[in-house]
Design an enzyme around this catalytic site. Structure first.
Site, PDB file in Angstrom:
ATOM      1  N   ASP A  11      44.337 119.027  16.647  1.00 59.16           N
ATOM      2  CA  ASP A  11      45.132 118.648  15.489  1.00 59.16           C
ATOM      3  C   ASP A  11      45.023 117.135  15.298  1.00 59.16           C
ATOM      4  O   ASP A  11      45.019 116.376  16.278  1.00 59.16           O
ATOM      5  CB  ASP A  11      46.597 119.057  15.715  1.00 59.16           C
ATOM      6  CG  ASP A  11      47.463 118.817  14.511  1.00 59.16           C
ATOM      7  OD1 ASP A  11      47.542 119.714  13.662  1.00 59.16           O
ATOM      8  OD2 ASP A  11      48.062 117.722  14.405  1.00 59.16           O
ATOM      9  N   ASN A  62      47.997 110.757   4.395  1.00 52.01           N
ATOM     10  CA  ASN A  62      48.221 111.248   3.036  1.00 52.01           C
ATOM     11  C   ASN A  62      49.275 110.430   2.306  1.00 52.01           C
ATOM     12  O   ASN A  62      49.132 110.121   1.115  1.00 52.01           O
ATOM     13  CB  ASN A  62      48.635 112.719   3.065  1.00 52.01           C
ATOM     14  CG  ASN A  62      47.470 113.659   3.306  1.00 52.01           C
ATOM     15  OD1 ASN A  62      46.331 113.356   2.974  1.00 52.01           O
ATOM     16  ND2 ASN A  62      47.756 114.811   3.895  1.00 52.01           N
ATOM     17  N   ASP A  75      41.659 114.184   2.304  1.00 46.18           N
ATOM     18  CA  ASP A  75      40.608 115.216   2.273  1.00 46.18           C
ATOM     19  C   ASP A  75      39.271 114.645   2.730  1.00 46.18           C
ATOM     20  O   ASP A  75      38.524 115.296   3.481  1.00 46.18           O
ATOM     21  CB  ASP A  75      40.469 115.781   0.858  1.00 46.18           C
ATOM     22  CG  ASP A  75      41.621 116.695   0.474  1.00 46.18           C
ATOM     23  OD1 ASP A  75      42.415 117.057   1.367  1.00 46.18           O
ATOM     24  OD2 ASP A  75      41.732 117.042  -0.715  1.00 46.18           O
ATOM     25  N   GLU A 109      45.284 120.276   8.909  1.00 43.58           N
ATOM     26  CA  GLU A 109      44.489 119.371   9.748  1.00 43.58           C
ATOM     27  C   GLU A 109      44.312 119.932  11.163  1.00 43.58           C
ATOM     28  O   GLU A 109      44.059 119.196  12.116  1.00 43.58           O
ATOM     29  CB  GLU A 109      45.152 117.990   9.812  1.00 43.58           C
ATOM     30  CG  GLU A 109      46.506 117.932  10.509  1.00 43.58           C
ATOM     31  CD  GLU A 109      47.689 118.267   9.602  1.00 43.58           C
ATOM     32  OE1 GLU A 109      48.826 117.947   9.983  1.00 43.58           O
ATOM     33  OE2 GLU A 109      47.476 118.848   8.515  1.00 43.58           O
TER      34      GLU A 109
END
Length: 332
Positions: A194, A202, A211, A237
């Site tokens: 992760d 973000n 992204d 993610e």
């Protein structure tokens, strides 16, 4: 398109078929006179068209058997009537009797029923070649359908953003890998990883930058996995890597390397922006009491991942370390 043709009949029967059949099939023409050999050949290398000599022993059985094989439904089976008794009766009975014979042949599994009439060779050959065209058309449509299904399957099992396999692909592949490992008595391990604090990326730079970061991360992961390793985007993610023929100790080495190659070098988003991220990883190895779907294996790897994140992130936790951590908590 070159056709593969199987003739269930004698060589004398073969000589009475149109010459164009040999030209269409070239070197892919197989002649067999035994039912069991024919069935084995069909299952090993499925032909496009089968010509069946009605007077040969096992002809009706072959048509019936073929009809029952769902996976072979694309094969065009042409039953050629050459039995002297039936040919004699055809000239004595009316068209209703002939239609009955045709209906019976179709019910028995043939896709076409053709009378081999010595007095009407040209007409018979034209009808045979017409049915050969039907078989060719069916075979081409079937191959086109297979190709389209292959493309659709690839799309359905791929993650559009990262180009890794998606979660659906994992749910299909993990049970298959577990079965293979157990059948061959080989180890199998799994890594869940992760991206640490990905929400901050973000929030600070926007989802488009996030992204792009995931795309670059996955490219780096792919380039640093072994040929037997398969990576999947599990969600957001979070990613899963199946490590075939890999012990728990070997999986820890792989996971440590992935952790290092992600954290040591920044990701170049564009000419002006570089971003550093780290990952946390959990590692588990297949055990004898794990379920066939791999849910318990995934769950143990996920527990290790949670422990890695709870212990400060940017690290690898395996099942052995998780046991130690659990023991320390129990003592404290």
């Amino acid at each position: 398109m070159t056709m593969t043709i199987l003739v269930f009949g004698s060589y004398d029967f073969l000589t009475k078929l149109p010459d164009q059949i040999h030209k269409r099939a070239t070197d892919k023409l197989v002649v067999i006179t035994d039912f069991h050999q024919a069935a084995s050949q069909i299952q090993t290398a499925s032909p496009d068209v089968i010509f069946v000599q009605a007077s040969l022993k096992g002809s009706v059985e072959l048509c019936s058997w073929l009809k029952e094989q769902t996976q072979l439904s694309c094969i065009h089976c042409i039953l050629v009537e050459d039995r002297p008794q039936q040919l004699a009766q055809r000239s004595q009975n009316g068209w209703e009797w002939e239609f009955e014979m045709t209906a019976t042949a179709l019910h028995q599994g043939a896709d076409a029923y053709i009378w081999q009439l010595p007095t009407e060779v040209t007409a018979t050959h034209n009808l045979i070649l017409g049915q050969l065209t039907v078989g060719l058309r069916k075979a081409q449509k079937y191959r086109d359908l297979l190709q389209k299904n292959h493309i659709l399957s690839a799309i359905a099992l791929a993650d559009s953003l990262t180009e890794l396999n998606n979660r659906r692909a994992l749910e299909w592949d993990l049970p298959r890998q577990i079965t293979k490992a157990r059948n061959q008595n080989l180890p199998l391990s799994l890594v869940i990883l992760d991206v640490d604090y990905f929400k901050k990326v973000n929030d600070q730079y926007g989802h488009l930058i996030g992204d792009r970061l995931l795309q670059l991360l996955c490219t780096r992961l792919r380039h640093n996995l072994r040929s037997q390793d398969t990576a999947f985007r599990y969600g957001g993610e979070e990613f899963v890597v199946i490590l075939a023929n890999t012990t728990g100790e070997e999986a820890m080495i792989v996971a440590e390397r992935l952790n290092r190659i992600v954290g040591e070098q920044q990701f170049s988003i564009n000419s002006k922006l570089m971003i550093s991220v780290t990952i946390s990883l959990g590692v588990a190895c297949l055990e004898t009491d794990d379920d066939e779907q791999g849910n318990s294996l995934l769950d143990r790897a996920d527990q290790c991942l949670l422990a890695a994140k709870a212990s400060g992130r940017n690290q690898v936790i395996g099942e052995h370390q998780l046991s130690k951590l659990s023991s320390l908590k129990a003592v404290s």
